[in-house]
Enzyme design. Structure first.
Site, PDB file in Angstrom:
ATOM      1  N   ASN A   1       0.783  -1.373  -0.107  1.00 33.18           N
ATOM      2  CA  ASN A   1       0.004  -0.057  -0.009  1.00 33.18           C
ATOM      3  C   ASN A   1       1.053   1.127   0.176  1.00 33.18           C
ATOM      4  O   ASN A   1       0.519   2.298  -0.596  1.00 33.18           O
ATOM      5  CB  ASN A   1      -0.969  -0.135   1.173  1.00 33.18           C
ATOM      6  CG  ASN A   1      -0.538  -0.062   2.623  1.00 33.18           C
ATOM      7  OD1 ASN A   1       0.817  -0.610   2.624  1.00 33.18           O
ATOM      8  ND2 ASN A   1      -1.148   0.191   3.511  1.00 33.18           N
TER       9      ASN A   1
ATOM     10  N   GLY B   1       2.604  -5.743   7.569  1.00 34.68           N
ATOM     11  CA  GLY B   1       1.568  -6.628   6.584  1.00 34.68           C
ATOM     12  C   GLY B   1       0.505  -7.157   7.252  1.00 34.68           C
ATOM     13  O   GLY B   1       0.366  -6.378   8.198  1.00 34.68           O
ATOM     14  N   SER B   2      -0.222  -8.066   6.739  1.00 35.58           N
ATOM     15  CA  SER B   2      -1.439  -8.523   7.420  1.00 35.58           C
ATOM     16  C   SER B   2      -0.936  -9.378   8.838  1.00 35.58           C
ATOM     17  O   SER B   2      -0.061  -9.914   9.162  1.00 35.58           O
ATOM     18  CB  SER B   2      -2.100  -9.459   6.567  1.00 35.58           C
ATOM     19  OG  SER B   2      -1.420 -10.648   6.226  1.00 35.58           O
TER      20      SER B   2
ATOM     21  N   GLU C   1      -2.242 -12.148   9.555  1.00 37.88           N
ATOM     22  CA  GLU C   1      -2.183 -13.688   9.184  1.00 37.88           C
ATOM     23  C   GLU C   1      -0.517 -13.818   9.055  1.00 37.88           C
ATOM     24  O   GLU C   1      -0.041 -14.666   9.358  1.00 37.88           O
ATOM     25  CB  GLU C   1      -3.048 -13.814   7.848  1.00 37.88           C
ATOM     26  CG  GLU C   1      -3.221 -15.182   7.940  1.00 37.88           C
ATOM     27  CD  GLU C   1      -3.792 -15.632   6.070  1.00 37.88           C
ATOM     28  OE1 GLU C   1      -4.267 -14.516   5.688  1.00 37.88           O
ATOM     29  OE2 GLU C   1      -3.898 -16.751   5.975  1.00 37.88           O
TER      30      GLU C   1
ATOM     31  N   GLY D   1       1.878 -11.995   9.749  1.00 32.42           N
ATOM     32  CA  GLY D   1       2.556 -11.333  10.948  1.00 32.42           C
ATOM     33  C   GLY D   1       2.666 -12.408  11.970  1.00 32.42           C
ATOM     34  O   GLY D   1       3.801 -12.971  12.494  1.00 32.42           O
TER      35      GLY D   1
ATOM     36  N   GLU E   1       3.970  -4.672  12.396  1.00 31.55           N
ATOM     37  CA  GLU E   1       3.141  -3.372  12.106  1.00 31.55           C
ATOM     38  C   GLU E   1       2.338  -4.367  11.261  1.00 31.55           C
ATOM     39  O   GLU E   1       2.207  -4.634  10.054  1.00 31.55           O
ATOM     40  CB  GLU E   1       3.755  -2.374  11.478  1.00 31.55           C
ATOM     41  CG  GLU E   1       4.867  -1.803  12.120  1.00 31.55           C
ATOM     42  CD  GLU E   1       4.258  -0.832  13.237  1.00 31.55           C
ATOM     43  OE1 GLU E   1       2.960  -0.519  13.441  1.00 31.55           O
ATOM     44  OE2 GLU E   1       4.944  -0.291  14.070  1.00 31.55           O
TER      45      GLU E   1
ATOM     46  N   CYS F   1      -3.490   1.209   6.609  1.00 33.70           N
ATOM     47  CA  CYS F   1      -3.345   0.278   7.687  1.00 33.70           C
ATOM     48  C   CYS F   1      -4.261   0.892   8.659  1.00 33.70           C
ATOM     49  O   CYS F   1      -5.260   0.292   9.431  1.00 33.70           O
ATOM     50  CB  CYS F   1      -2.390  -0.290   8.239  1.00 33.70           C
ATOM     51  SG  CYS F   1      -1.270   1.161   8.534  1.00 33.70           S
TER      52      CYS F   1
ATOM     53  N   GLU G   1       6.955   1.864  15.359  1.00 33.95           N
ATOM     54  CA  GLU G   1       8.000   2.354  14.512  1.00 33.95           C
ATOM     55  C   GLU G   1       7.849   4.057  14.678  1.00 33.95           C
ATOM     56  O   GLU G   1       6.829   4.442  15.272  1.00 33.95           O
ATOM     57  CB  GLU G   1       7.511   1.974  12.921  1.00 33.95           C
ATOM     58  CG  GLU G   1       7.790   0.704  12.611  1.00 33.95           C
ATOM     59  CD  GLU G   1       7.785   0.196  11.271  1.00 33.95           C
ATOM     60  OE1 GLU G   1       6.539   0.497  10.532  1.00 33.95           O
ATOM     61  OE2 GLU G   1       8.549  -0.444  10.807  1.00 33.95           O
TER      62      GLU G   1
HETATM   63  P1  NAD Z   1       0.792  -9.431   3.381  1.00 33.65           P
HETATM   64  O1  NAD Z   1       1.019  -9.978   4.802  1.00 33.65           O
HETATM   65  O2  NAD Z   1       0.090 -10.209   2.565  1.00 33.65           O
HETATM   66  O3  NAD Z   1       2.280  -9.438   2.652  1.00 33.65           O
HETATM   67  C1  NAD Z   1       3.144  -8.302   3.333  1.00 33.65           C
HETATM   68  C2  NAD Z   1       4.553  -8.911   3.112  1.00 33.65           C
HETATM   69  O4  NAD Z   1       4.878 -10.171   3.573  1.00 33.65           O
HETATM   70  C3  NAD Z   1       4.789  -8.904   1.580  1.00 33.65           C
HETATM   71  O5  NAD Z   1       6.074  -8.347   1.099  1.00 33.65           O
HETATM   72  C4  NAD Z   1       4.782 -10.508   1.328  1.00 33.65           C
HETATM   73  O6  NAD Z   1       5.552 -11.053   0.147  1.00 33.65           O
HETATM   74  C5  NAD Z   1       5.463 -10.971   2.657  1.00 33.65           C
HETATM   75  N1  NAD Z   1       4.926 -12.333   3.058  1.00 33.65           N
HETATM   76  C6  NAD Z   1       4.093 -13.052   2.642  1.00 33.65           C
HETATM   77  N2  NAD Z   1       3.969 -14.242   3.402  1.00 33.65           N
HETATM   78  C7  NAD Z   1       5.135 -14.177   3.955  1.00 33.65           C
HETATM   79  C8  NAD Z   1       6.039 -15.156   4.948  1.00 33.65           C
HETATM   80  N3  NAD Z   1       5.106 -16.217   5.045  1.00 33.65           N
HETATM   81  N4  NAD Z   1       6.847 -14.931   5.522  1.00 33.65           N
HETATM   82  C9  NAD Z   1       7.375 -13.739   5.277  1.00 33.65           C
HETATM   83  N5  NAD Z   1       7.013 -12.774   4.703  1.00 33.65           N
HETATM   84  C10 NAD Z   1       5.967 -13.111   3.895  1.00 33.65           C
HETATM   85  O7  NAD Z   1       0.167  -8.021   3.403  1.00 33.65           O
HETATM   86  P2  NAD Z   1      -0.026  -7.275   2.213  1.00 33.65           P
HETATM   87  O8  NAD Z   1      -1.628  -7.892   1.897  1.00 33.65           O
HETATM   88  O9  NAD Z   1       0.696  -6.828   1.400  1.00 33.65           O
HETATM   89  O10 NAD Z   1      -0.367  -5.641   3.247  1.00 33.65           O
HETATM   90  C11 NAD Z   1      -1.789  -5.277   3.351  1.00 33.65           C
HETATM   91  C12 NAD Z   1      -1.893  -5.570   5.022  1.00 33.65           C
HETATM   92  O11 NAD Z   1      -0.554  -4.913   5.514  1.00 33.65           O
HETATM   93  C13 NAD Z   1      -3.118  -4.917   5.595  1.00 33.65           C
HETATM   94  O12 NAD Z   1      -3.489  -5.845   6.698  1.00 33.65           O
HETATM   95  C14 NAD Z   1      -2.666  -3.653   6.307  1.00 33.65           C
HETATM   96  O13 NAD Z   1      -3.540  -3.406   7.388  1.00 33.65           O
HETATM   97  C15 NAD Z   1      -1.153  -4.227   6.804  1.00 33.65           C
HETATM   98  N6  NAD Z   1      -0.498  -2.929   7.080  1.00 33.65           N
HETATM   99  C16 NAD Z   1      -0.228  -2.405   8.145  1.00 33.65           C
HETATM  100  C17 NAD Z   1       0.783  -1.304   8.367  1.00 33.65           C
HETATM  101  C18 NAD Z   1       0.932  -0.785   9.838  1.00 33.65           C
HETATM  102  O14 NAD Z   1       2.011  -0.081   9.898  1.00 33.65           O
HETATM  103  N7  NAD Z   1       0.440  -1.504  10.827  1.00 33.65           N
HETATM  104  C19 NAD Z   1       0.912  -0.523   7.265  1.00 33.65           C
HETATM  105  C20 NAD Z   1       0.332  -0.840   6.185  1.00 33.65           C
HETATM  106  C21 NAD Z   1      -0.380  -2.189   5.779  1.00 33.65           C
END
Ligand code: NAD
Length: 467
Positions: free
Chosen positions: A144, A218-219, A221, A223, A240, A274, A448
């Site tokens: 995002n 990331g998500s 799940e 995380g 995060e 997020c 962060e």
């Molecule tokens: P995602 O968890 O699918 O992917 C995030 C990253 O993790 C990508 O680079 C992906 O390739 C990598 N990844 C996937 N599987 C992995 C694994 N098993 N081990 C390690 N890395 C892996 O998330 P997304 O769809 O890219 O992003 C959207 C999510 O991120 C939303 O839930 C959003 O709320 C969250 N987000 C949080 C923040 C915050 O600061 N809290 C900021 C932005 C987005």
């Protein structure tokens, strides 16, 4: 085709394999990104390890390098922003702001003075708490805000004396690769390595023996998977994760004013933030006025290709997310909700969805309970503030939230009862380099930004001298 390359040890690291990068405004591939091999990932971690030996030693050199990096990013904004728009979908103006924002984070950390913490200085001893770098950091970012979220990791981690291997999302690899290229020669070789590949590359990074810290955005799940793979060798983690931010409107709010502001902070980046507002609790007495004002805004906003002048909202970034938003909206409508505005995908090849305002929906519906992360906002009416607050808190998420009202002290009192990392009054989504940002509950571990963000890339040590 993109000719952007990964950066390993300060040099271009070409790959044989590549994967497609889709322009979400067209729904079609427009470039390819390098697919990192396991051997190249080993080489990236090795180069980061080697660079760490010198990088950790000279704080003033680090400050100078981060400032030079900020200058280089700002100077290259005109090259980076169109790449970001093409792969992410956001309007070009916002892509430019993201590049400048990233540079501002570099500047902030380059100039951050972390005060010395002397805890004892008397006849028996001099004792000080110091922060030591951890070593090599594995950094993983979502799609995002690929650049600003990378800068929240790179700038504090490097300032603290660590080195890094960074992997962007496979949906948005190119702008980060470009940043890696621009910073070659600006940062010493190996200090920042950029690799790209699928989700499995992220998993390999988190189990790799070299990094001592994983900084993940990331998500929820993913995380949780990251936390599990960090456990066997006790890597430090900052997570995060997702949010489902509530906004609670109080009965003394001005409906037109809050509707406009809430709309802006729910639909920023097409809802793909997020900490965007993801559900709105409105008192029955204001419900219709707030909805009417939001619908007006939703109908007027210009949705289109981010590369085109005048576009206010771009497409949803990727097909799975587009399908998810479509599914959550359809589920709400099937359950009896009303689309006061929007409610449908827009025709065409791109991943465009109508800005959607849903009414007649409440807790227990997926779009209220889950993170929609897209341009659809449920408005939920309530009778009693305590009840609204309880519903706002009744979730595993806890990133942020806001309360809106004419009596600021009353709104602040309600906001103080939100269970989350940041609560705002009469605003939302206000983030800054000096302000720590992180989630309560399943929205994350650690924070962060600010000195606290830097501490997350350090280990605390007591240095004690007997007198
Ligand atoms: P995602 O968890 O699918 O992917 C995030 C990253 O993790 C990508 O680079 C992906 O390739 C990598 N990844 C996937 N599987 C992995 C694994 N098993 N081990 C390690 N890395 C892996 O998330 P997304 O769809 O890219 O992003 C959207 C999510 O991120 C939303 O839930 C959003 O709320 C969250 N987000 C949080 C923040 C915050 O600061 N809290 C900021 C932005 C987005």
């Amino acid at each position: 085709m993109s000719d952007l390359t990964m950066t390993i040890g300060g040099e271009a690291a070409p790959t044989e394999a590549s994967f497609d990068v889709i322009n979400p405004a067209k729904g079609a591939a427009f470039a390819a990104a390098p697919d990192c091999t396991s051997e190249q990932l080993d080489a990236a971690f090795e180069s980061a390890s080697k660079a760490y030996r010198d990088w950790k030693l000279d704080e003033s050199a680090r400050r100078a390098a981060l400032l030079a990096a900020a200058d280089a990013l700002m100077g290259a904004a005109g090259e980076i922003a169109p790449i970001l728009t093409a792969e992410q979908g956001k309007p070009l103006g916002e892509a430019n702001i993201e590049v400048f924002g990233a540079a501002i984070w570099f500047q902030y950390y380059a100039n951050l003075e972390v005060p010395r913490e002397v805890i004892q200085d008397d006849d028996t001893a001099f004792a000080e708490v110091v922060r030591r770098p951890l070593g090599v950091v594995a950094a993983i970012t979502p799609w995002n805000f690929p650049l600003i979220l990378a800068s929240w990791k790179i700038a504090p981690a490097l300032m603290a004396g660590n080195t890094m291997v960074l992997k962007p999302s496979p949906f948005t690899p190119l702008a980060t690769l470009k940043v890696g290229e621009i910073l070659r020669g600006v940062l010493p070789d190996g200090v920042l390595n950029v690799v790209t590949g699928g989700d499995s590359l992220g998993a390999k990074m988190t189990t790799h023996p070299v990094p001592r810290k994983i900084s993940f955005t990331g998500s929820v799940e993913t995380g949780k998977k990251v936390a599990m793979s960090a456990a066997p060798d006790l890597k430090r983690v900052t997570l995060e994760l997702g949010g489902n931010d509530p906004a609670i409107v109080l009965d003394d709010a001005d409906p037109a004013d809050v509707a406009e502001k809430i709309f802006a902070q729910a639909f920023a980046n097409n809802g793909q933030v997020c900490s965007a507002i993801k559900r709105v609790y409105v008192p029955e007495s204001l419900h219709d006025d707030v909805v009417e004002a939001m619908v007006e805004r939703a109908k007027a906003i210009k949705v289109g290709d981010g590369a085109e002048e005048g576009t206010e909202l771009g497409p949803i970034n990727n097909r799975p997310q587009y399908d998810r938003v479509s599914e959550l909206v359809a589920d709400a409508l099937k359950g009896g909700a009303t689309a006061a505005a929007g409610g449908n995908p827009l025709p065409g090849d791109g991943y465009f969805f109508e800005p959607t305002i849903l009414t007649g929906v409440s807790d227990g519906t997926r779009i209220v309970d889950e993170e929609q992360f897209g341009p659809a906002l449920p408005i939920i009416s309530y009778r009693d503030v305590d009840d609204a607050l309880e519903r706002a808190n009744a979730t595993h998420f806890g990133l942020s939230g806001s309360v809106w009202g004419g009596d600021v002290d009353r709104a602040a009192e309600v906001a103080s009862r939100l269970e989350c990392g940041t609560s705002w009054v009469n605003t939302h989504l206000q983030l800054a380099p000096h302000q720590p940002f992180g989630g309560a509950k399943w929205s994350g571990i650690g924070v962060e930004n600010g000195p606290w963000g830097l501490y997350g890339f350090t280990e605390l040590k007591v240095e004690y001298r007997a007198k």
